[in-house]
Design an enzyme around this catalytic site. Sequence first.
Site, PDB file in Angstrom:
ATOM      1  N   HIS A 136      24.426  50.563  29.211  1.00  0.00           N
ATOM      2  CA  HIS A 136      25.424  50.707  28.146  1.00  0.00           C
ATOM      3  C   HIS A 136      26.428  49.550  28.141  1.00  0.00           C
ATOM      4  O   HIS A 136      27.185  49.381  27.178  1.00  0.00           O
ATOM      5  CB  HIS A 136      26.149  52.059  28.265  1.00  0.00           C
ATOM      6  CG  HIS A 136      27.298  52.092  29.228  1.00  0.00           C
ATOM      7  ND1 HIS A 136      27.128  52.191  30.587  1.00  0.00           N
ATOM      8  CD2 HIS A 136      28.636  52.046  29.014  1.00  0.00           C
ATOM      9  CE1 HIS A 136      28.313  52.221  31.175  1.00  0.00           C
ATOM     10  NE2 HIS A 136      29.249  52.132  30.242  1.00  0.00           N
TER      11      HIS A 136
ATOM     12  N   ARG B 236      63.752  11.104  31.329  1.00  0.00           N
ATOM     13  CA  ARG B 236      64.943  11.506  32.078  1.00  0.00           C
ATOM     14  C   ARG B 236      64.861  12.937  32.591  1.00  0.00           C
ATOM     15  O   ARG B 236      65.355  13.252  33.688  1.00  0.00           O
ATOM     16  CB  ARG B 236      66.168  11.333  31.178  1.00  0.00           C
ATOM     17  CG  ARG B 236      67.459  11.622  31.884  1.00  0.00           C
ATOM     18  CD  ARG B 236      68.730  11.296  31.131  1.00  0.00           C
ATOM     19  NE  ARG B 236      68.636  11.185  29.711  1.00  0.00           N
ATOM     20  CZ  ARG B 236      69.485  11.783  28.853  1.00  0.00           C
ATOM     21  NH1 ARG B 236      70.441  12.570  29.320  1.00  0.00           N
ATOM     22  NH2 ARG B 236      69.371  11.591  27.558  1.00  0.00           N
TER      23      ARG B 236
ATOM     24  N   ASN C 226      40.944  56.915  27.494  1.00  0.00           N
ATOM     25  CA  ASN C 226      40.894  56.837  28.952  1.00  0.00           C
ATOM     26  C   ASN C 226      41.561  55.543  29.386  1.00  0.00           C
ATOM     27  O   ASN C 226      42.415  55.518  30.269  1.00  0.00           O
ATOM     28  CB  ASN C 226      39.437  56.886  29.418  1.00  0.00           C
ATOM     29  CG  ASN C 226      39.276  56.588  30.893  1.00  0.00           C
ATOM     30  OD1 ASN C 226      39.947  57.189  31.716  1.00  0.00           O
ATOM     31  ND2 ASN C 226      38.399  55.638  31.220  1.00  0.00           N
ATOM     32  N   GLN C 227      41.201  54.443  28.738  1.00  0.00           N
ATOM     33  CA  GLN C 227      41.871  53.161  28.944  1.00  0.00           C
ATOM     34  C   GLN C 227      42.922  53.018  27.839  1.00  0.00           C
ATOM     35  O   GLN C 227      42.753  52.278  26.876  1.00  0.00           O
ATOM     36  CB  GLN C 227      40.855  52.020  28.896  1.00  0.00           C
ATOM     37  CG  GLN C 227      39.818  52.088  29.995  1.00  0.00           C
ATOM     38  CD  GLN C 227      38.823  50.939  29.944  1.00  0.00           C
ATOM     39  OE1 GLN C 227      39.080  49.895  29.353  1.00  0.00           O
ATOM     40  NE2 GLN C 227      37.673  51.130  30.565  1.00  0.00           N
TER      41      GLN C 227
ATOM     42  N   TYR D  72      33.199  59.384  41.695  1.00  0.00           N
ATOM     43  CA  TYR D  72      33.073  58.803  40.359  1.00  0.00           C
ATOM     44  C   TYR D  72      31.907  57.822  40.306  1.00  0.00           C
ATOM     45  O   TYR D  72      31.764  56.955  41.164  1.00  0.00           O
ATOM     46  CB  TYR D  72      34.378  58.095  39.979  1.00  0.00           C
ATOM     47  CG  TYR D  72      34.271  57.279  38.706  1.00  0.00           C
ATOM     48  CD1 TYR D  72      34.072  57.889  37.471  1.00  0.00           C
ATOM     49  CD2 TYR D  72      34.363  55.887  38.741  1.00  0.00           C
ATOM     50  CE1 TYR D  72      33.966  57.149  36.310  1.00  0.00           C
ATOM     51  CE2 TYR D  72      34.264  55.128  37.590  1.00  0.00           C
ATOM     52  CZ  TYR D  72      34.064  55.765  36.375  1.00  0.00           C
ATOM     53  OH  TYR D  72      33.950  55.021  35.230  1.00  0.00           O
TER      54      TYR D  72
ATOM     55  N   ASN E 296      38.224  53.342  24.767  1.00  0.00           N
ATOM     56  CA  ASN E 296      37.488  54.239  25.653  1.00  0.00           C
ATOM     57  C   ASN E 296      38.008  55.676  25.551  1.00  0.00           C
ATOM     58  O   ASN E 296      38.283  56.323  26.566  1.00  0.00           O
ATOM     59  CB  ASN E 296      37.560  53.709  27.092  1.00  0.00           C
ATOM     60  CG  ASN E 296      36.507  54.282  28.010  1.00  0.00           C
ATOM     61  OD1 ASN E 296      36.839  54.785  29.078  1.00  0.00           O
ATOM     62  ND2 ASN E 296      35.253  54.207  27.641  1.00  0.00           N
TER      63      ASN E 296
END
Length: 505
Positions: free
Chosen positions: A81, A277, A408-409, A53, A405
Amino acid sequence: MTTEVDLAAPLRIADLSAARDPVRVVVGPQVRDRVTHTRIFLSEVLGEDRAVYGSTTGFGALVGYAGRADLRDQADNTLAHLGAGHGPDLAPEIVRATALVRAWSLAQGASGVSPHVVDALAAMLGTTFVPAVPRWGSVGASGDLIPLGAVAQALRGRGHAYLDGVRLPAAEALQRAGLEPLPLDGRDALALVNGTSLTTAATALALSAVRAAHRSVQVLTCLLADLLGADPQFLDARLLRAYGHPGAIDVGARMRRVSEGLVPSGKRPLQEPYSIRCAPQLLGAAEDALRHVDSVVTADLGSVSDNPLLFPDDDLVVHGGNFFGQPAAFAADLLSMVVAQVGNLAERQLDLLVDPHRNGGLPPMLAAGPGQQHGLQGVQLASTALIAEIRRDAMPASMQSLPTNLHNQDVIPLGTQAALRVFDQAGLLRLIVGSLALGLRQAAYVGARTPTAPGCGEALAALVAAIPPVDPDRPLDGDVRRAADVMDTLELPLTSLTLDGRRDA
């Protein structure tokens, strides 16, 4: 003396704090060997036409398309990008801490970067060079892509950077710093951006600041109780053991050391308001939460957040999601809750202190001459605004997932937002702590009793030595910050009484 950080050793929050100034980052033989070993393995893998990748493919949702054939061109494609961030530049200390976290992660030899990438990050950290990084643009799901892209571009001489605090074109800043523009190929570029280093760095720095404020409020609560003549039984060890929560037990023990010797005046109600307290229960719960954040930050500082990871000894390139910053997102949100409630406590303690109906008869607003003077009135107003700001921003970010995305995300942690927010909130909490400390110093001047506990006396003495009484009125913003500085330098336990801070007769 320049701090030294060895990339072969575990990374600490103290290292990140030190990196705001030039540090010597050691890239020793052990690091160089493992980075080189993995880099050679990557070359072999690519020579076998195996899919990797970002090296042989496009990025993100475009992974199904082939990448550019020229690996240097692929680096340009990766970073160009990502030049889509917006907003003000991040604080320099966050950016430099981010670079150190990224250097450590890449130095573990699982990312396949060229050794000169680690060298370049180390060289940068030895100077005052700071990439200009826009605040907005990361969702923390595929790492902090856009912010880290700005770091990578600045190291290449593109975009902008700071040198000695001056914002310059990055190429000019590199030249003045004596640094060479960083050459990258596609794998180098992706490895620089495909991690959660910004989220980790901001959470770690925020944690350090919140821990300092938490310690300070423990001391200031004891000093408040002593100046008012409160009965210290709310700190009783048997009481807190019965409560059963480890944080409360330990916080109570530290507070007892500060307040050892406190003699109640006998003039207070049987039971103090909750802001006194219940302080060990509140601060103890905060301690338990901080310990969880400690563990997450420690794990993140020892994490390789990248994709893919390369394991040469197993002949494997593994694609996955170590860049998904959910642990830090949850931790930063929890830290934000701690900030809000510790801030609530300190603000309420200041409110009690300036109120003549609850402060044992001290003048309203702790003014040396009420009406003619106004004492802490402006400081209290500002403290109210500060805690309101903290509370307004306390909505958790870590479950505000939005798909992006091209799906994808499709689920994202938003840890970067959580981390940067709590970093800002920690700074506001520090100002509330300084406001309370200033109020206690002024209370001693306008008639509060001399502390009976030596530890409380030592805390007051440090404040008295640094801050003159408010008489007559003056702008107090600088005094608030100075009081916060004083509290940062105090260490528990405190032991000796030296001054009482009382106004001369």
